[in-house]
Design a protein around this motif. Structure first.
Motif, PDB file in Angstrom:
ATOM      1  N   THR A 227       0.519 -42.134  48.708  1.00  0.00           N
ATOM      2  CA  THR A 227       1.828 -42.824  48.665  1.00  0.00           C
ATOM      3  C   THR A 227       1.758 -43.924  47.613  1.00  0.00           C
ATOM      4  O   THR A 227       2.728 -44.199  46.903  1.00  0.00           O
ATOM      5  N   PHE A 228       0.539 -44.533  47.499  1.00  0.00           N
ATOM      6  CA  PHE A 228       0.344 -45.610  46.527  1.00  0.00           C
ATOM      7  C   PHE A 228       0.249 -45.080  45.089  1.00  0.00           C
ATOM      8  O   PHE A 228      -0.012 -45.841  44.171  1.00  0.00           O
ATOM      9  N   GLY A 229       0.459 -43.802  44.905  1.00  0.00           N
ATOM     10  CA  GLY A 229       0.613 -43.242  43.562  1.00  0.00           C
ATOM     11  C   GLY A 229       2.076 -43.289  43.137  1.00  0.00           C
ATOM     12  O   GLY A 229       2.431 -42.868  42.032  1.00  0.00           O
ATOM     13  N   SER A 230       2.926 -43.787  44.035  1.00  0.00           N
ATOM     14  CA  SER A 230       4.362 -43.895  43.720  1.00  0.00           C
ATOM     15  C   SER A 230       4.915 -45.274  44.034  1.00  0.00           C
ATOM     16  O   SER A 230       5.984 -45.635  43.550  1.00  0.00           O
ATOM     17  N   ILE A 231       4.202 -46.002  44.888  1.00  0.00           N
ATOM     18  CA  ILE A 231       4.672 -47.344  45.285  1.00  0.00           C
ATOM     19  C   ILE A 231       3.551 -48.355  45.030  1.00  0.00           C
ATOM     20  O   ILE A 231       2.456 -48.226  45.594  1.00  0.00           O
ATOM     21  N   GLY A 232       3.822 -49.327  44.183  1.00  0.00           N
ATOM     22  CA  GLY A 232       2.826 -50.368  43.925  1.00  0.00           C
ATOM     23  C   GLY A 232       2.716 -51.281  45.143  1.00  0.00           C
ATOM     24  O   GLY A 232       3.738 -51.735  45.661  1.00  0.00           O
TER      25      GLY A 232
ATOM     26  N   ALA B 181       0.263 -36.117  48.416  1.00  0.00           N
ATOM     27  CA  ALA B 181       0.087 -37.556  48.646  1.00  0.00           C
ATOM     28  C   ALA B 181       0.045 -37.908  50.135  1.00  0.00           C
ATOM     29  O   ALA B 181       1.094 -37.960  50.788  1.00  0.00           O
ATOM     30  N   PRO B 182      -1.159 -38.179  50.664  1.00  0.00           N
ATOM     31  CA  PRO B 182      -1.213 -38.669  52.044  1.00  0.00           C
ATOM     32  C   PRO B 182      -0.720 -40.116  52.106  1.00  0.00           C
ATOM     33  O   PRO B 182      -0.716 -40.824  51.103  1.00  0.00           O
ATOM     34  N   ARG B 183      -0.307 -40.533  53.299  1.00  0.00           N
ATOM     35  CA  ARG B 183      -0.106 -41.975  53.537  1.00  0.00           C
ATOM     36  C   ARG B 183      -1.400 -42.465  54.193  1.00  0.00           C
ATOM     37  O   ARG B 183      -2.409 -41.738  54.199  1.00  0.00           O
ATOM     38  N   ALA B 184      -1.381 -43.690  54.742  1.00  0.00           N
ATOM     39  CA  ALA B 184      -2.611 -44.222  55.351  1.00  0.00           C
ATOM     40  C   ALA B 184      -3.156 -43.235  56.385  1.00  0.00           C
ATOM     41  O   ALA B 184      -2.402 -42.691  57.190  1.00  0.00           O
ATOM     42  N   THR B 185      -4.451 -43.000  56.312  1.00  0.00           N
ATOM     43  CA  THR B 185      -5.112 -42.014  57.179  1.00  0.00           C
ATOM     44  C   THR B 185      -6.398 -42.648  57.714  1.00  0.00           C
ATOM     45  O   THR B 185      -7.064 -43.395  56.991  1.00  0.00           O
ATOM     46  N   LYS B 186      -6.731 -42.292  58.958  1.00  0.00           N
ATOM     47  CA  LYS B 186      -7.906 -42.925  59.600  1.00  0.00           C
ATOM     48  C   LYS B 186      -9.200 -42.324  59.070  1.00  0.00           C
ATOM     49  O   LYS B 186      -9.707 -41.338  59.620  1.00  0.00           O
ATOM     50  N   THR B 187      -9.699 -42.879  57.979  1.00  0.00           N
ATOM     51  CA  THR B 187     -10.988 -42.440  57.424  1.00  0.00           C
ATOM     52  C   THR B 187     -11.777 -43.665  56.980  1.00  0.00           C
ATOM     53  O   THR B 187     -11.253 -44.780  56.961  1.00  0.00           O
ATOM     54  N   ALA B 188     -13.000 -43.399  56.520  1.00  0.00           N
ATOM     55  CA  ALA B 188     -13.893 -44.493  56.116  1.00  0.00           C
ATOM     56  C   ALA B 188     -13.410 -45.223  54.862  1.00  0.00           C
ATOM     57  O   ALA B 188     -13.923 -46.304  54.539  1.00  0.00           O
TER      58      ALA B 188
ATOM     59  N   THR C 152      -8.126 -53.355  56.673  1.00  0.00           N
ATOM     60  CA  THR C 152      -6.979 -52.528  56.255  1.00  0.00           C
ATOM     61  C   THR C 152      -6.282 -51.963  57.488  1.00  0.00           C
ATOM     62  O   THR C 152      -5.048 -51.951  57.568  1.00  0.00           O
ATOM     63  N   GLU C 153      -7.097 -51.507  58.432  1.00  0.00           N
ATOM     64  CA  GLU C 153      -6.517 -50.945  59.661  1.00  0.00           C
ATOM     65  C   GLU C 153      -5.726 -52.002  60.420  1.00  0.00           C
ATOM     66  O   GLU C 153      -4.631 -51.743  60.908  1.00  0.00           O
ATOM     67  N   ALA C 154      -6.313 -53.223  60.504  1.00  0.00           N
ATOM     68  CA  ALA C 154      -5.624 -54.312  61.205  1.00  0.00           C
ATOM     69  C   ALA C 154      -4.314 -54.650  60.491  1.00  0.00           C
ATOM     70  O   ALA C 154      -3.279 -54.877  61.142  1.00  0.00           O
ATOM     71  N   MET C 155      -4.340 -54.660  59.163  1.00  0.00           N
ATOM     72  CA  MET C 155      -3.118 -54.950  58.407  1.00  0.00           C
ATOM     73  C   MET C 155      -2.059 -53.872  58.657  1.00  0.00           C
ATOM     74  O   MET C 155      -0.894 -54.185  58.913  1.00  0.00           O
TER      75      MET C 155
ATOM     76  N   ASP D 127      -2.428 -41.767  59.891  1.00  0.00           N
ATOM     77  CA  ASP D 127      -2.552 -40.383  60.367  1.00  0.00           C
ATOM     78  C   ASP D 127      -3.988 -40.025  60.701  1.00  0.00           C
ATOM     79  O   ASP D 127      -4.940 -40.600  60.154  1.00  0.00           O
ATOM     80  N   ASP D 128      -4.091 -38.995  61.518  1.00  0.00           N
ATOM     81  CA  ASP D 128      -5.383 -38.397  61.797  1.00  0.00           C
ATOM     82  C   ASP D 128      -5.711 -37.450  60.630  1.00  0.00           C
ATOM     83  O   ASP D 128      -4.827 -36.711  60.178  1.00  0.00           O
TER      84      ASP D 128
END
Ligand SMILES: NC(=O)c1ccc[n+]([C@@H]2O[C@H](COP(=O)([O-])OP(=O)(O)OC[C@H]3O[C@@H](n4cnc5c(N)ncnc54)[C@H](OP(=O)(O)O)[C@@H]3O)[C@@H](O)[C@H]2O)c1
Length: 277
Positions: free
Chosen positions: A147-152, A188-195, A201-204, A213-214
């Motif tokens: 998603t951050f490839g389209s939104i700064g 383009a994924p959005r935020a995903t639960k990975t390392a 970042t997760e808290a934010m 996402d999973d």
């Protein structure tokens, strides 16, 4: 979106090269592709992680320990591909690293590393593999953006630069190869639960109400998308809308991000304070 049986027949006997295979999204993609009957070339830097992944997805798959940021790493990947009788049908450029830092606080080394891994190395690997892909009756390049490839987004400036670049490259290469049998698609994924995401970042994300996402769900979307001829796919709602809105009315999206700036900077500072020196 097509799921299940339809996918099964489409991916049988396809040979897929997957970078970032040992990561959260990569290993989930590997698992699904293996279940669908693909033969996988799994690329990662860590031998132990590759070994575990191979044990999980099946011994018929090939692992390639390679740092795609190095010329020797990319050469190793290409050499393995050249030895395959069946060639490579699908290249999934998924390897990447993240960022959760104010730009002014980043080292030159980190700035260069993000651009090198997420963009330059991906382009160079694709460049080396293109002649092999062109030998196939039909081949596919899937570039994993964001998603951050389209939104700064604040705290992700260099990451955004790398993914905006990847999206532009994907669009241009797709058009350049339109008269060939190689298709290029951008996912383009959005935020995903990975390392790739730190605890901060997760808290934010939680504080901002951003869904994470999973990786298994994201992988399902990747596989479905691979069955289409679509140019691009953005995971998640409202992210899809924000991507469009940012293209048309960036001022509007900016207003909503600026409202969150204080919160974002709070989590960036917390991450900095907890970071090992
Ligand atoms: N998770 C998210 O929130 C999110 C959101 C949008 C987009 N994405 C994108 O999705 C992709 C996968 O990310 P993820 O979330 O699965 O992250 P992850 O769990 O941290 O996995 C990253 C993968 O990239 C590999 N990698 C990193 N640098 C490499 C290098 N120099 N050479 C070879 N492999 C390298 C890592 O392998 P080793 O460390 O084992 O070598 C690992 O397999 C990335 O392109 C990322 O930008 C992720």
């Amino acid at each position: 979106m097509c799921h299940g049986q339809k996918l099964k027949t489409a991916m049988i006997d396809k040979t897929c090269l997957l970078t970032g295979a040992t990561g959260g999204i990569g290993s989930a993609i590997a698992k699904l592709l293996s279940e669908q009957g693909s033969i996988l070339l799994l690329v990662g830097r860590d031998a132990n992680k590759l070994k575990k992944l191979k044990a999980a997805v099946g011994e018929k798959h090939i692992t390639i320990q390679a740092d795609i940021a190095s010329e020797s790493g990319r050469t190793r990947v290409v050499e393995v591909c050249k030895q395959l009788d069946q060639g490579v049908d699908v290249l999934i450029n998924n390897a990447g690293i993240g960022q959760f830092d104010l730009f002014e606080q980043m080292t030159e080394e980190l700035i260069a590393q993000i651009i090198t891994i997420n963009l330059t190395s991906t382009l160079l690997l694709t460049h080396s593999l293109l002649p092999l892909l062109q030998q196939q009756a039909k081949a596919q390049i899937i570039n994993i953006g964001s998603t951050f490839g389209s939104i700064g987004f604040p705290g992700s400036s260099v990451y955004c630069a790398s993914k905006f670049g990847l999206r532009g490259y994907s669009e241009a290469l797709r058009r350049e190869l339109m008269d060939s049998d190689v298709s290029v698609q951008y996912f383009a994924p959005r935020a995903t639960k990975t390392a790739i995401n730190t605890a901060a970042t997760e808290a934010m994300n939680k504080a901002l109400g951003s869904t994470m996402d999973d990786p298994a769900k994201v992988a399902k979307h990747v596989l479905s998308f691979m069955q289409t001829h679509n140019r691009q796919y953005f995971v998640g709602w409202p992210e899809k809308l924000f991507v469009r809105l940012n293209g048309l009315l960036p001022g509007l999206v900016e207003k909503s991000i600026v409202k969150q700036l204080e919160k974002i900077k709070h989590y960036l500072a917390a991450a900095k304070n907890n970071a090992p020196n």
